[in-house]
Each structure stands twice: as structure tokens, then as C-alpha cells.
Scaffold this motif. Structure first.
Motif: not given
Length: 316
Positions: A253-259, A277-294
Motif C-alpha cells: 500500500l505504501l508503494s502507491l504513494l507515487g501514484a 500534458p504527457p502523451q497517453g495521460l488519460a490511459v495511464g492515469a486511468g490505469l493508475i487510478a484503477l490500480g489504487i482502487a484494487l
């Protein structure tokens, strides 16, 4: 049983609140590194003086609480290793990379430790395999990888600094595992944080002995001093919450600090610092948010199962 479930809710909310607070501080500190560079303060002096200021703040808090860092062979080892991988080396890499690759990319690079931390925790027996948590870590990693690949493919990409920035997450993952495995018995988070920061400050000032490095700060205006003071406050909150999260949430859980930090830093960099804005921001940020939730949901389920098991044992 009701008391047990109430306790479980508190135990679940504490690490999540610590994750949100520490992650926000991490994102803010990365952003402030870019602002400091624009004000003429390079990475090393800004980091060194800010870490020293945070160490002094937390030492004062520890003194007032009567909980100063104990000095033993075990804590000395803990402070030195933690200071190097968690603060001095990793943050120096990130702070030096920010002016060259941007706040957005560095913030998103800091989202990479989860998979390394999770694999290490499984190998060391700190975590039991859970499909939901594993899926969450992989989702966050894939999201960060999408952004990294897009950055490397940009026509103006600085390959050296991009690759160097990507070594920082490895150090953070090592720190996540080390601090959990070697936590000195009976020592509080409030005592460990200032000890680690004090040693980290000494390491950073030692870098001034290397040619072409120094820790001088321009003081012709009040701006640099105010930025350092602000960063000291951010660091003191960030690293205190980091140890609280380490103890209550574990290394994964601690390792998700960066996200979480990226969620704060990337929009700020785009809307207020004028970064593209970085290319792929919407896809990348969406996957990161999903990862935190899971990962968070997986931990909550594991906590509830543990509470039910304790309740069944207490009534049997």
C-alpha cells in the motif's frame, strides 16, 4: 463483534488517510522542485536545506513529545540505509531530473515502485498472494509504463535523464521493503522520521564535496528562503505520514504513494506550470487510478476476513 468491526474500519481508514496525505505531499514537493529551479535554486541545495529543515521540525516535535530517536546499532543502521534509499539518493535523482524531463514525467515515474515492492514482499513473505491486489499493482504499473514509453518516443527526449529518473523507483521499492523488514522493535514512527531525515541531510551536504556540486542558495531575495521553508514543512509531513503508513498499511500500500502524488502533481504541472500534458495521460492515469482502487479494496477485504476470524475465535 461490533467493536471488532468498528476497529477494523478505523484500521482501514488510517492507512488510506495516511496514503492520501503523504501522496499529496509527494506530489507537491515534486512540483516545488520545478518552481525552485525557476527561482534559481538547483536540485541539490534545495533538497539538502529542505531535508535539514524538515529534520529540525520533526526533532523538535519528538523532543516536545518526549520521544527522541534512540541511538543504537540497530537504529543507526536503519537510519543510514533508509536515509540513502528513501530520501538522499532517490530524491536527488528526481529533483535533478525535474528541470530536464518535467514534473509530469518525474511524478509519473514515482508511480513505478508497486510491482517491484509487491514482488519483493511476496518473496520475503511480507505479503500473501491476493489476485485483486496483484491485478491492482499490475494495472498501476501498466499505466505508468504507457506514459514512460510515450515519453521515450518523444522527438526531444533526453534519454540519459529519462533513464536516470527511472532508477529512482527501484530505490524507493528497496526502501519500502527495508523499512518494513528492519523496523526497530518498540520505536515509534514519530521517532524514526527525524532520525532518517537527519542522516539524509548529512548525506546530501556531503555531496557538496563532489566537484561541480555545492549547496549555496541565492539569498538576494526572500523567495528562495520561503521556498525552502515551505518545502521543509511539506517534507516533515510527508515523511512522518510515510512511517505511519508503513506501520499501518504495509509496504505494498505504501508503494502507491507515487501514484497518489502523480494525481496531484501532473494536473498542477499542466495547468499552472505550463507543461505539455504527457502523451497517453488519460490511459495511464486511468490505469493508475484503477490500480489504487484494487489494491485498497483488496486490503480492506483482507482486513474484514481477519476481523471475522478473530470474532469467530472469540465466540468459540
Amino acid at each position: 463483534m461490533a467493536n471488532l468491526f468498528a476497529s477494523s474500519i478505523g484500521e482501514t481508514l488510517k492507512p488510506l488517510a495516511s496514503l492520501a496525505g503523504a501522496g499529496a505531499c509527494l506530489g507537491l514537493s515534486t512540483t516545488m522542485a520545478k518552481i525552485a529551479d525557476s527561482a534559481g535554486i538547483t536540485g541539490l541545495p534545495f533538497l539538502a536545506w529542505s531535508v535539514l529543515g524538515a529534520a529540525l521540525i520533526l526533532f523538535l516535535v519528538s523532543y516536545l513529545r518526549g520521544d527522541l530517536p534512540p541511538v543504537t546499532r540497530r537504529t543507526a543502521e536503519y537510519f543510514c540505509v533508509s536515509a540513502f534509499v528513501t530520501v538522499a539518493a532517490s530524491n536527488l535523482i528526481f529533483f535533478l531530473a525535474v528541470p530536464r524531463v518535467g514534473v509530469s514525467f518525474v511524478s509519473l515515474a514515482i508511480t513505478l515502485p508497486p510491482l517491484l515492492t509487491y514482488l519483493g514482499a511476496l518473496i520475503l513473505g511480507m505479503e500473501k498472494f491476493m489476485l485483486m491486489r496483484a491485478a491492482g499493482v499490475c494495472a498501476a504499473l501498466i499505466g505508468a509504463a504507457v506514459l514512460a514509453v510515450e515519453k521515450l518516443g518523444a522527438p526531444d527526449a533526453d534519454i540519459f535523464w529519462i533513464c536516470l529518473a527511472l532508477t529512482g523507483p527501484l530505490l524507493l521499492a528497496i526502501g519500502n521493503l527495508y523499512r518494513t523488514a528492519r523496523w526497530p522493535k518498540g520505536v515509534t514512527a514519530e521517532a524514526l522520521a527525524p532520525g532518517m531525515l537527519g542522516v539524509a541531510a548529512a548525506m546530501l551536504f556531503a555531496f557538496a564535496l563532489v566537484p561541480d556540486f555545492d549547496v549555496r542558495v541565492p539569498l538576494d531575495t526572500a523567495g528562495p528562503a520561503l521556498l525552502i521553508a515551505g518545502q521543509s514543512l511539506v517534507f516533515s509531513a510527508q515523511f512522518l505520514l510515510l512511517f505511519v503508513l508503513q506501520k499501518s498499511g504495509g509496504p505494498v500500500l505504501l508503494s502507491l504513494l507515487g501514484a497518489v502524488g502523480a494525481v496531484v502533481a501532473v494536473p498542477f504541472a499542466v495547468f499552472f506550470l505550463g507543461e505539455t500534458p504527457p502523451q497517453g495521460l488519460a490511459v495511464g492515469a486511468g490505469l493508475i487510478a484503477l490500480g489504487i482502487a484494487l489494491v485498497a479494496t483488496g486490503k480492506a477485504k483482507a482486513d474484514r476476513r481477519e476481523v471475522r476470524s478473530r470474532a469467530e475465535l472469540s465466540t468459540s
